[in-house]
Motif scaffolding. Structure first.
Motif, PDB file in Angstrom:
ATOM      1  N   LEU A 126      -2.759   5.715  -0.896  1.00 41.78           N
ATOM      2  CA  LEU A 126      -1.706   6.130  -2.415  1.00 41.78           C
ATOM      3  C   LEU A 126      -2.942   5.623  -3.064  1.00 41.78           C
ATOM      4  O   LEU A 126      -3.303   4.101  -3.008  1.00 41.78           O
ATOM      5  CB  LEU A 126      -0.601   5.156  -2.357  1.00 41.78           C
ATOM      6  CG  LEU A 126       0.603   5.961  -1.607  1.00 41.78           C
ATOM      7  CD1 LEU A 126       2.112   5.475  -2.485  1.00 41.78           C
ATOM      8  CD2 LEU A 126       0.819   7.196  -1.554  1.00 41.78           C
ATOM      9  N   ASP A 127      -3.239   6.414  -4.105  1.00 42.44           N
ATOM     10  CA  ASP A 127      -4.406   5.789  -5.477  1.00 42.44           C
ATOM     11  C   ASP A 127      -5.480   4.777  -4.834  1.00 42.44           C
ATOM     12  O   ASP A 127      -5.677   3.822  -5.344  1.00 42.44           O
ATOM     13  CB  ASP A 127      -3.276   4.782  -6.154  1.00 42.44           C
ATOM     14  CG  ASP A 127      -1.944   5.859  -6.047  1.00 42.44           C
ATOM     15  OD1 ASP A 127      -2.445   7.819  -6.504  1.00 42.44           O
ATOM     16  OD2 ASP A 127      -0.765   5.517  -6.687  1.00 42.44           O
ATOM     17  N   GLY A 128      -5.597   5.107  -3.279  1.00 46.03           N
ATOM     18  CA  GLY A 128      -7.251   4.182  -3.164  1.00 46.03           C
ATOM     19  C   GLY A 128      -6.129   2.880  -2.814  1.00 46.03           C
ATOM     20  O   GLY A 128      -7.257   1.635  -2.588  1.00 46.03           O
ATOM     21  N   GLN A 129      -5.880   2.914  -1.587  1.00 42.56           N
ATOM     22  CA  GLN A 129      -5.199   1.417  -1.934  1.00 42.56           C
ATOM     23  C   GLN A 129      -4.067   1.744   0.166  1.00 42.56           C
ATOM     24  O   GLN A 129      -3.638   3.082   0.104  1.00 42.56           O
ATOM     25  CB  GLN A 129      -4.917   0.885  -2.399  1.00 42.56           C
ATOM     26  CG  GLN A 129      -4.842   0.186  -3.223  1.00 42.56           C
ATOM     27  CD  GLN A 129      -4.260  -0.958  -4.517  1.00 42.56           C
ATOM     28  OE1 GLN A 129      -3.346  -0.944  -3.970  1.00 42.56           O
ATOM     29  NE2 GLN A 129      -4.943  -2.261  -4.307  1.00 42.56           N
ATOM     30  N   ILE A 130      -4.261   1.192   0.637  1.00 40.74           N
ATOM     31  CA  ILE A 130      -3.406   1.321   2.269  1.00 40.74           C
ATOM     32  C   ILE A 130      -2.300   0.618   1.710  1.00 40.74           C
ATOM     33  O   ILE A 130      -1.714  -0.981   1.424  1.00 40.74           O
ATOM     34  CB  ILE A 130      -3.964   0.631   2.996  1.00 40.74           C
ATOM     35  CG1 ILE A 130      -5.188   0.735   3.561  1.00 40.74           C
ATOM     36  CG2 ILE A 130      -2.677   0.862   4.096  1.00 40.74           C
ATOM     37  CD1 ILE A 130      -5.391   2.558   4.533  1.00 40.74           C
ATOM     38  N   ALA A 131      -1.244   1.482   0.817  1.00 37.60           N
ATOM     39  CA  ALA A 131       0.206   1.368   0.916  1.00 37.60           C
ATOM     40  C   ALA A 131       1.006   0.604   1.842  1.00 37.60           C
ATOM     41  O   ALA A 131       1.909  -0.246   1.341  1.00 37.60           O
ATOM     42  CB  ALA A 131       0.628   2.546  -0.004  1.00 37.60           C
ATOM     43  N   LYS A 132       1.161   1.089   3.209  1.00 37.63           N
ATOM     44  CA  LYS A 132       1.641   0.532   3.977  1.00 37.63           C
ATOM     45  C   LYS A 132       1.254   1.058   5.489  1.00 37.63           C
ATOM     46  O   LYS A 132       0.748   1.930   5.978  1.00 37.63           O
ATOM     47  CB  LYS A 132       3.037   1.505   4.139  1.00 37.63           C
ATOM     48  CG  LYS A 132       4.671   1.204   4.939  1.00 37.63           C
ATOM     49  CD  LYS A 132       5.940   1.873   4.147  1.00 37.63           C
ATOM     50  CE  LYS A 132       6.845   1.456   5.450  1.00 37.63           C
ATOM     51  NZ  LYS A 132       7.215   0.218   5.135  1.00 37.63           N
ATOM     52  N   SER A 133       1.922   0.493   6.170  1.00 40.07           N
ATOM     53  CA  SER A 133       0.899  -0.011   7.962  1.00 40.07           C
ATOM     54  C   SER A 133       1.544   0.148   8.875  1.00 40.07           C
ATOM     55  O   SER A 133       3.337  -0.701   8.249  1.00 40.07           O
ATOM     56  CB  SER A 133       0.286  -0.912   8.312  1.00 40.07           C
ATOM     57  OG  SER A 133      -1.172  -0.685   7.283  1.00 40.07           O
ATOM     58  N   GLY A 134       1.960   0.614   9.398  1.00 39.77           N
ATOM     59  CA  GLY A 134       3.303   0.193  10.813  1.00 39.77           C
ATOM     60  C   GLY A 134       3.278   1.372  12.227  1.00 39.77           C
ATOM     61  O   GLY A 134       1.767   1.462  12.042  1.00 39.77           O
ATOM     62  N   GLY A 135       3.585   1.730  13.126  1.00 41.91           N
ATOM     63  CA  GLY A 135       3.347   2.361  14.400  1.00 41.91           C
ATOM     64  C   GLY A 135       3.824   3.271  14.075  1.00 41.91           C
ATOM     65  O   GLY A 135       3.982   3.934  13.237  1.00 41.91           O
ATOM     66  N   PRO A 136       3.317   4.040  15.258  1.00 37.62           N
ATOM     67  CA  PRO A 136       3.682   5.839  15.401  1.00 37.62           C
ATOM     68  C   PRO A 136       4.927   6.188  14.755  1.00 37.62           C
ATOM     69  O   PRO A 136       4.698   7.194  14.290  1.00 37.62           O
ATOM     70  CB  PRO A 136       3.934   5.841  16.859  1.00 37.62           C
ATOM     71  CG  PRO A 136       3.745   5.171  17.610  1.00 37.62           C
ATOM     72  CD  PRO A 136       3.219   4.019  17.428  1.00 37.62           C
ATOM     73  N   GLU A 137       5.916   5.498  14.978  1.00 34.90           N
ATOM     74  CA  GLU A 137       7.113   5.707  14.132  1.00 34.90           C
ATOM     75  C   GLU A 137       7.554   6.780  12.346  1.00 34.90           C
ATOM     76  O   GLU A 137       7.763   7.161  12.301  1.00 34.90           O
ATOM     77  CB  GLU A 137       7.878   4.839  14.433  1.00 34.90           C
ATOM     78  CG  GLU A 137       8.554   3.714  13.283  1.00 34.90           C
ATOM     79  CD  GLU A 137       7.364   2.913  13.878  1.00 34.90           C
ATOM     80  OE1 GLU A 137       7.155   2.714  15.633  1.00 34.90           O
ATOM     81  OE2 GLU A 137       6.946   1.764  12.959  1.00 34.90           O
TER      82      GLU A 137
END
Ligand code: ADP
Ligand code: MG
Length: 305
Positions: free
Chosen positions: A273-284
């Motif tokens: 979002l807006d040039g940053q990784i806002a969230k990371s997670g698994g396939p879910e």
């Protein structure tokens, strides 16, 4: 195992007053892993891909992109390697050097070139990569030797010019056939001109074939799923899975839609979002985004800030 490490990457459009697009991207992709990079239009996904590859339209203003290699990643190199040959600051390298080290960028809109057959194009691409790779890892003593003897002959003129790294036509045909079998592709298509009159799906399969031949450590695939019908999507997905399963390629799969992730199951999902990784997670996480869109991620970010 190779690892692509992106730390606090900032980039802007390379022109006077150019827009600041990437605002501190952190991402780590190792060979053998599949990462999905998702996010709304305009969030900076394609810019991330292009900056990794070294596209001249962008200027990196902060952060780093490092490719960390291990013994097995340089097993083909015929030179004495030192510590610095295992850790590369990609931002100091030209796009073709990054490619030679093992970074592949699949294009969203592959070019069409009349008059160049697929076979000839792919062989040239492979030879160019090998040659560049030799130069990157060449040890300094060898370079000195080469300067002394500029005849272009290895030791005796009787042995002919020194292009021993080149792959010849016959050997290349064998290699190509193997890769096409791996990807379950129709051989007829090799005699055609590069992408000329290819369907969208064929062009995308072709990108996967290039990756299969060049055997990159990390392949960045930007919206390879766009415009594909379900059958082609499945073919392309099988190809991507084969890159990972058979060649150990790490995949950074950029996509707007969750659909391809049903066929190419990611180990990690990142939302930009807006040039940053806002969230990371698994396939879910991909399923949640499919059901609920991106707004809740944006809200989470605001609340945390
Ligand atoms: P995404 O791939 O996530 O849709 P992009 O990385 O293509 O997003 O673009 C991110 C933002 O940067 C957009 O607002 C886009 O218009 C802008 N942008 C990207 N490249 C350029 C460029 N070369 N010149 C001007 N603006 C650009
Ligand atoms: Mg894009």
């Amino acid at each position: 195992m190779a690892i692509l490490e992106i730390n606090n990457l900032h980039a802007e459009v390379a022109e006077e007053g150019g827009e600041h697009i990437l605002r501190g991207v952190d991402l780590e992709v190792a060979s053998g892993e599949i990462h999905a990079l998702m996010g709304p239009n305009g969030s900076g996904k394609s810019t991330t891909a292009k900056v990794i590859a070294g596209h001249p339209a962008y200027e990196v203003t902060d952060g780093e992109i490092v490719l960390q290699l291990e013994e097995e990643d340089v097993a083909d190199v015929d030179a004495d390697l030192e510590e610095e040959d295992y850790r590369w600051n990609l931002l100091e390298l030209e796009p073709n050097e990054r490619a030679a080290l093992g970074i592949f960028l699949g294009f969203q809109y592959p070019a069409e070139i009349e008059g160049v057959t697929m076979t000839s194009f792919l062989r040239q691409a492979l030879n160019a990569k090998r040659e560049e790779r030799e130069e990157l890892f060449e040890d300094e003593d060898d370079e000195a030797d080469a300067d002394e003897d500029e005849s272009g002959y290895d030791s005796s003129p009787m042995e002919g010019p020194t292009d021993e790294g080149e792959i010849g036509v016959a050997e290349f045909q064998q290699l190509l056939k193997g890769k096409m079998d791996l990807l379950d592709m129709d051989e007829k298509f090799m005699q055609r001109y590069l992408n000329a009159g290819f369907s969208g799906g064929e062009k995308k399969q072709n990108e996967v074939l290039q990756a299969a031949l060049l055997e990159p450590a990390i392949a960045v695939l930007d919206e390879i799923d766009s415009g594909l019908d379900i059958d082609r999507l499945q073919d392309v997905s099988e190809g991507i899975n084969a890159l990972r399963d058979e060649q150990g390629t790490g995949i950074l799969q950029i996509t707007h839609y969750q659909r391809i992730l049903e066929y190419v199951e990611p180990d990690h999902v990142h939302v930009m979002l807006d040039g940053q990784i806002a969230k990371s997670g698994g396939p879910e996480l991909a399923n949640e985004l499919e059901d609920e869109g991106y707004d809740w991620v944006r809200e989470e970010v605001y609340e945390a800030a």
